[in-house]
Motif scaffolding. Structure first.
Motif, mmCIF file in Angstrom:
data_model
loop_
_atom_site.group_PDB
_atom_site.id
_atom_site.type_symbol
_atom_site.label_atom_id
_atom_site.label_comp_id
_atom_site.label_asym_id
_atom_site.label_seq_id
_atom_site.Cartn_x
_atom_site.Cartn_y
_atom_site.Cartn_z
ATOM 1 N N ASP A 7 -1.192 -3.537 -8.554
ATOM 2 C CA ASP A 7 -2.739 -2.922 -9.115
ATOM 3 C C ASP A 7 -3.775 -3.293 -8.183
ATOM 4 O O ASP A 7 -4.827 -2.569 -8.077
ATOM 5 C CB ASP A 7 -2.683 -3.741 -10.601
ATOM 6 N N PHE A 8 -4.045 -4.482 -7.524
ATOM 7 C CA PHE A 8 -5.207 -4.835 -6.774
ATOM 8 C C PHE A 8 -5.251 -3.796 -5.798
ATOM 9 O O PHE A 8 -6.255 -3.669 -5.201
ATOM 10 C CB PHE A 8 -4.667 -6.359 -6.227
ATOM 11 N N ARG A 9 -4.128 -3.434 -5.096
ATOM 12 C CA ARG A 9 -4.326 -2.571 -3.981
ATOM 13 C C ARG A 9 -4.320 -0.769 -4.401
ATOM 14 O O ARG A 9 -4.638 -0.095 -3.586
ATOM 15 C CB ARG A 9 -3.001 -2.793 -3.109
ATOM 16 N N HIS A 10 -4.096 -0.795 -5.564
ATOM 17 C CA HIS A 10 -4.211 0.738 -6.043
ATOM 18 C C HIS A 10 -5.207 0.948 -7.213
ATOM 19 O O HIS A 10 -4.730 0.826 -8.329
ATOM 20 C CB HIS A 10 -2.797 1.291 -6.647
ATOM 21 N N PRO A 11 -6.468 0.817 -6.898
ATOM 22 C CA PRO A 11 -7.335 0.674 -7.902
ATOM 23 C C PRO A 11 -7.525 2.124 -8.767
ATOM 24 O O PRO A 11 -7.108 3.042 -7.956
ATOM 25 C CB PRO A 11 -8.738 0.425 -7.235
ATOM 26 N N GLU A 47 0.825 -1.163 -0.170
ATOM 27 C CA GLU A 47 -0.101 -0.191 -0.070
ATOM 28 C C GLU A 47 0.680 1.198 -0.094
ATOM 29 O O GLU A 47 0.468 2.366 -0.401
ATOM 30 C CB GLU A 47 -0.944 0.037 1.383
ATOM 31 N N ALA A 48 2.232 1.128 0.377
ATOM 32 C CA ALA A 48 2.762 2.386 0.741
ATOM 33 C C ALA A 48 3.777 2.851 -0.362
ATOM 34 O O ALA A 48 4.173 3.905 -0.372
ATOM 35 C CB ALA A 48 3.726 1.938 1.809
ATOM 36 N N GLY A 49 3.872 2.082 -1.430
ATOM 37 C CA GLY A 49 4.852 2.482 -2.478
ATOM 38 C C GLY A 49 4.295 3.202 -3.614
ATOM 39 O O GLY A 49 3.074 2.873 -3.996
ATOM 40 N N ASP A 50 5.035 4.271 -4.179
ATOM 41 C CA ASP A 50 4.746 5.066 -5.410
ATOM 42 C C ASP A 50 5.290 4.409 -6.615
ATOM 43 O O ASP A 50 5.016 4.669 -7.678
ATOM 44 C CB ASP A 50 5.019 6.452 -5.121
ATOM 45 N N ILE A 51 6.664 3.682 -6.181
ATOM 46 C CA ILE A 51 7.406 3.276 -7.191
ATOM 47 C C ILE A 51 7.814 1.821 -6.585
ATOM 48 O O ILE A 51 8.264 1.796 -5.519
ATOM 49 C CB ILE A 51 8.435 4.003 -7.861
ATOM 50 N N TYR A 52 7.640 0.707 -7.479
ATOM 51 C CA TYR A 52 8.230 -0.346 -6.987
ATOM 52 C C TYR A 52 9.430 -0.949 -7.649
ATOM 53 O O TYR A 52 9.400 -0.933 -9.105
ATOM 54 C CB TYR A 52 7.197 -1.563 -6.962
ATOM 55 N N VAL A 53 10.732 -1.075 -7.006
ATOM 56 C CA VAL A 53 11.774 -1.673 -7.836
ATOM 57 C C VAL A 53 12.064 -3.169 -7.457
ATOM 58 O O VAL A 53 11.963 -3.752 -6.442
ATOM 59 C CB VAL A 53 12.954 -0.883 -7.373
ATOM 60 N N ARG A 90 -0.449 5.368 -10.881
ATOM 61 C CA ARG A 90 -0.186 3.995 -11.152
ATOM 62 C C ARG A 90 1.179 3.692 -11.007
ATOM 63 O O ARG A 90 2.011 4.124 -11.686
ATOM 64 C CB ARG A 90 -0.736 3.417 -12.565
ATOM 65 N N PRO A 91 1.483 3.089 -9.640
ATOM 66 C CA PRO A 91 3.002 2.794 -9.434
ATOM 67 C C PRO A 91 3.594 2.072 -10.342
ATOM 68 O O PRO A 91 3.004 0.761 -10.546
ATOM 69 C CB PRO A 91 2.829 2.122 -7.792
ATOM 70 N N PRO A 92 4.528 2.358 -11.029
ATOM 71 C CA PRO A 92 5.327 1.523 -11.689
ATOM 72 C C PRO A 92 6.143 0.431 -11.082
ATOM 73 O O PRO A 92 6.504 0.477 -10.067
ATOM 74 C CB PRO A 92 6.080 2.368 -12.791
ATOM 75 N N VAL A 93 6.497 -0.741 -11.727
ATOM 76 C CA VAL A 93 7.329 -1.590 -11.292
ATOM 77 C C VAL A 93 8.651 -1.581 -12.350
ATOM 78 O O VAL A 93 8.266 -1.992 -13.416
ATOM 79 C CB VAL A 93 6.743 -3.195 -11.307
ATOM 80 N N VAL A 94 9.648 -1.373 -11.754
ATOM 81 C CA VAL A 94 10.888 -1.195 -12.385
ATOM 82 C C VAL A 94 12.005 -2.451 -12.027
ATOM 83 O O VAL A 94 12.147 -2.450 -10.636
ATOM 84 C CB VAL A 94 11.588 0.091 -12.313
ATOM 85 N N LYS A 95 12.604 -3.015 -13.207
ATOM 86 C CA LYS A 95 13.544 -3.933 -12.694
ATOM 87 C C LYS A 95 15.020 -3.345 -13.007
ATOM 88 O O LYS A 95 15.289 -2.613 -13.784
ATOM 89 C CB LYS A 95 13.529 -5.154 -13.767
ATOM 90 N N THR A 96 15.667 -3.723 -11.772
ATOM 91 C CA THR A 96 16.989 -3.491 -11.596
ATOM 92 C C THR A 96 18.073 -4.219 -11.339
ATOM 93 O O THR A 96 17.557 -5.430 -10.747
ATOM 94 C CB THR A 96 16.997 -2.030 -10.395
ATOM 95 N N ALA A 102 8.665 11.527 -12.705
ATOM 96 C CA ALA A 102 7.107 11.348 -13.082
ATOM 97 C C ALA A 102 6.155 11.550 -12.048
ATOM 98 O O ALA A 102 5.274 12.115 -12.272
ATOM 99 C CB ALA A 102 7.141 9.944 -14.037
ATOM 100 N N HIS A 103 6.834 11.024 -10.864
ATOM 101 C CA HIS A 103 5.733 11.076 -9.832
ATOM 102 C C HIS A 103 5.542 12.357 -9.341
ATOM 103 O O HIS A 103 4.438 12.918 -8.917
ATOM 104 C CB HIS A 103 6.272 10.291 -8.635
#
Lengths: 337, 337
Positions: B214-218, B187-193, B226-232, B249-250
């Motif tokens: 997505d389920f937690r950020h309708p 619930e807490a993230g604006d961006i997920y890595v 929409r919090p992006p998911v970034v691979k690093t 962007a945020h």
């Protein structure tokens, strides 16, 4: 729920109705607000039953010791209530509760009431739920209450605040001493148990524990209690009689020096009350619940950068603490009534 | 310490004097009460610097990511302040701080101010100490603040309450998702890595994380972020540019929808204020400090069994919350002054 229901529920508990006790504990766990009326009725009818707290790190053998203690106190024909507190999240709760299965052999004994508790969402936090459960136990007509909790973290320290006698269980493995220092357990115990005495290094570990405990409990005059260190092998029952003797001796000590028990209870209840107010404050101001006008005022001051958060918190709190007694007390509770 | 000293200290911070900032942070860590006067002066002079919070379980690669982010933001010629928060006890603190040594390469850069913090004993708890440190950073003249904290436990969730953008770092290993759910990180993230993208199963893990987020950020309308998911692979720097783009962007999203930023800040500050009041209440009523007459009154009521602890806590708190605004506000802070 009407007052009549609360009176009936309280009456069933005082009559020792185990089913009524169980249902009431479930309502405490579920944070059913109607339970407060029952507790208000039960608290004045409590019988000051001795509460024995058993704490220590995971794996120290607390459940095995509790199981043996139940058997010993039952042999003395005592009626018992046992609370196994599990502060873990639901993700790990099941596993920890599994350790307590051995206690289940006492479940068929009508004079032993055993309950596990892993309350969340209670108005007073887990420690608050435990405190409420102990009010119920204290009124149901037993001779002794046992509370088992993992002695790691502030939550567990809060829980043992309710106990008149605290047994801290340790094992000879070296890491536990550091854990004990961290958790404040060396200040908290009235009796120390060095369990798993069949493990290597038990004598050295017990001696080190003896030194550490003495260092933290200076004997100020002849009326101070010196916490004993007892070696046990709880699964086999070795040394458990000595633990029982120590529990009874600690109680006798308080009977000889009642002002010490009174001072301890006052200190404990003060801490309990502080935590309950903090928990209730947090609950009332959670995002789902609107706050009062004073809070809104200070929030706006902080948002507008007219007041720093620390100053706003102090201002909110000073409004709280400088109030006169008469303004706090509801009419029904004022002195003289 | 006189008001003049506080004014001088505040002036040095605003002038960007790093030595003065360092000394002030030490005073915050040590819970020096005279620091409050400096914070009161600094808070209104803050410049609303964007705060980027980086959190996630131990071993997820937070420090490596922060190190890379510092380099990227420096390449954009930003002046930075970095706070590495270590809520651990002194027993493990050293080891965790050791992980952060790689960040030290930026220590010679005069435009990067890095500080580790493991405050204990602060009036507002660790989260309070972090909040105070951020007030200092906000006034010292930097372009961006980074806060790194282990995302496990309530304390850390409180810390990210200060951030305008929260980056949650995960790894493909399965256990972390359960940890993330438990900690409320989804619930807490604006961006997920999804870090350590060279590990097996990274695509499946990223897709699962995408679904969970997505389920937690309708998406309630087109103006929701929409919090992006970034691979690093943070150690090598792979994918870090995409994280920077997401951070920018945020921020742009909030510039387009300023009411969303305002609402978030209000919600956050409300939670911060609730926690600070609770911490201050606890501190003031610790056993070393006598309580006020109202507390004494209710403690006596409970000790005498005339009032249950829950009822006493509610009574104490109702005296607190029903107060009028005018009674709370010190004269110097009343509206209109």
């Amino acid at each position: 729920m009407s007052d009549g229901d609360a009176e009936a529920d309280a009456g069933s508990v005082v009559a020792g109705n185990r089913r009524a006790v169980g249902k009431l504990l479930t309502r405490i766990e579920c944070a059913d607000p109607s339970v407060l009326a029952v507790l208000d009725l039960l608290y004045p009818r409590g019988t000051h039953v001795p509460i024995l707290g058993i704490t220590g790190p995971p794996g120290a053998g607390k459940s095995a010791l509790v199981d043996q203690l139940i058997a010993r106190f039952r042999a003395r024909d005592e009626r018992l209530a046992v609370l196994a507190v599990d502060p873990s999240s639901p993700f790990t709760g099941g596993a920890i509760l599994g350790d307590r299965i051995r206690m289940a052999r006492h479940n068929t004994d009508p004079n032993v009431f055993i309950r596990s508790m892993a309350a969340r969402g209670h108005l007073g936090g887990l420690a608050g739920a435990v405190g409420d459960a102990l009010i119920v136990f204290d009124a149901m007509g037993v001779d002794r209450i046992l509370v088992e909790t993992v002695g790691v973290g502030q939550n567990e320290m809060d829980i043992i605040l309710h106990a008149g006698t605290v047994v801290v269980v340790q094992t000879p493995s070296g890491g536990d001493v550091v854990q004990a220092v961290k958790a404040g357990l060396l200040e908290a115990g009235d009796i120390y148990v060095m369990n798993k005495m069949d493990t290597g290094g038990v004598d050295r570990a017990a001696a080190a524990l003896r030194d550490s405990v003495d260092f933290r409990h200076p004997l100020n005059g002849s009326d101070a209690w010196r916490p004993p260190v007892v070696k046990t092998q709880a699964v086999e029952g070795t040394g458990v009689d000595a633990v029982v003797d120590a529990v009874l001796a600690h109680r006798q000590h308080f009977e000889r020096f009642p002002h010490q028990l009174e001072a301890r209870r006052r200190l404990q209840m003060s801490a309990v009350l502080v935590e309950r107010v903090a928990a209730l404050w947090r609950f009332r101001n959670s995002t789902q619940h609107p706050s009062g006008p004073a809070f809104e005022y200070w929030l706006n001051e902080v948002m507008a950068r007219r007041s720093a958060p620390s100053a706003a918190a102090a201002a909110l709190l000073s409004g709280f603490t400088r109030e006169g007694i008469a303004d706090y007390a509801p009419a029904a509770l004022r002195p003289g009534k």
